[in-house]
Design an enzyme around this catalytic site. Sequence first.
Site, PDB file in Angstrom:
ATOM      1  CG  HIS A   1      -2.003  -1.009   1.181  1.00 30.18           C
ATOM      2  ND1 HIS A   1      -2.823  -1.217   0.093  1.00 30.18           N
ATOM      3  CD2 HIS A   1      -2.388  -1.922   2.116  1.00 30.18           C
ATOM      4  CE1 HIS A   1      -3.663  -2.203   0.358  1.00 30.18           C
ATOM      5  NE2 HIS A   1      -3.417  -2.652   1.573  1.00 30.18           N
TER       6      HIS A   1
ATOM      7  CG  ASP B   1      -2.986  -8.448   0.666  1.00 25.88           C
ATOM      8  OD1 ASP B   1      -2.244  -8.738   1.618  1.00 25.88           O
ATOM      9  OD2 ASP B   1      -4.033  -7.767   0.806  1.00 25.88           O
TER      10      ASP B   1
ATOM     11  CG  HIS C   1      -6.662  -5.341   1.708  1.00 27.34           C
ATOM     12  ND1 HIS C   1      -6.192  -6.309   2.577  1.00 27.34           N
ATOM     13  CD2 HIS C   1      -7.779  -4.833   2.278  1.00 27.34           C
ATOM     14  CE1 HIS C   1      -6.994  -6.386   3.635  1.00 27.34           C
ATOM     15  NE2 HIS C   1      -7.965  -5.498   3.473  1.00 27.34           N
TER      16      HIS C   1
ATOM     17  CG  ASP D   1      -5.157 -10.146   3.320  1.00 30.78           C
ATOM     18  OD1 ASP D   1      -4.827 -10.650   2.238  1.00 30.78           O
ATOM     19  OD2 ASP D   1      -4.874  -8.974   3.635  1.00 30.78           O
TER      20      ASP D   1
END
Length: 343
Positions: free
Chosen positions: A122, A161, A163, A248
């Site tokens: 991120h 991931d 996200h 995740d």
Amino acid sequence: MQFGYSERCLAHDPGSRHPESPDRLRAIREGLKKKHGVEYVEADPCELDAMAAVHDREYLESVREFCDDGGGNWDPDTTAVGETWDAACQSAGLACWAAETALEGATGRDTPFSIGRPPGHHAIYDDAMGFCFVNNAAVAAQYALDHDAYDVDRVAILDWDVHHGNGTQDIFYDRDDVFFASIHEQGLYPGTGDVDETGEGDGDGTTMNVPMPAGTDDREYLAAVDGPITAAFTAFDPDLLLISAGFDAHRHDPISRIRLSTEAYALLSGRLRSLADDIDAALAFILEGGYGLDVLADSVALVHETFDGREPIEPDDEPGDTAESALEDVLEAHDLDVDLDEL
């Protein structure tokens, strides 16, 4: 597998209630204790110059100063302590070690997997967010490109991931020497990663986003890899394939609604190992998220077992239609001719 690891990464401790805790690495180590063929390697921390190749130098210096002053809340999600800068440099260094080790010929049971933290995907060019300060995968990709000894012209990054890897996308969005692909939950933090985000300028077409609806399961993730991602990476023909490996998207992770099983990570790893072999690319893994400690540990252990000789177990059911339209949109956005019915 060879796991890049350092106790220095445990010193970044954003607090007992924060999901990105040092216990993540402790759980992974515990899960690997009884596994055959596990090797740990501690690499040198990353130098500022190597991180500044993909990040704004003034931003990096501000993070270092922030940590030197004791840290605090950089934003509501991203917390630093005094030791965070050293941990971030170490985490980036471990990612560079993974790329370097892969490019030096480590394959099979010696495939490198960096388990540093804080995670990185991120972190954008000039800011921290989403638990991330330094973009480990981006630093490693640029490190490979900048070192003539490795003869690397192109790097592909797959971020699985849950996200969207907005930071990695941000850094390479206008570049034609790095192909970034992200498969993630649609609408989840940070809200980026739409199908039509495909790059700009020289990088037009070298970003692929596969946003999956909540409830997507193993078969549909595998179809994304077997279909658009494999087609795109094959055409791009990278010298190095980096996996931003977050865990995740597991059905038991506390902060997502994708429904992957633990076995899915073995299947994804097996697919990507075969793809790397087919396109003659070095392969390395870099840890991102994963916040259910037991499933994180089990999933990483199963990736290791896949490279240690265990054959992944294919699901019995056929791909559902939950993500079919999303995959069709990806193929259209990148003008790829793939028959999803044959996957």
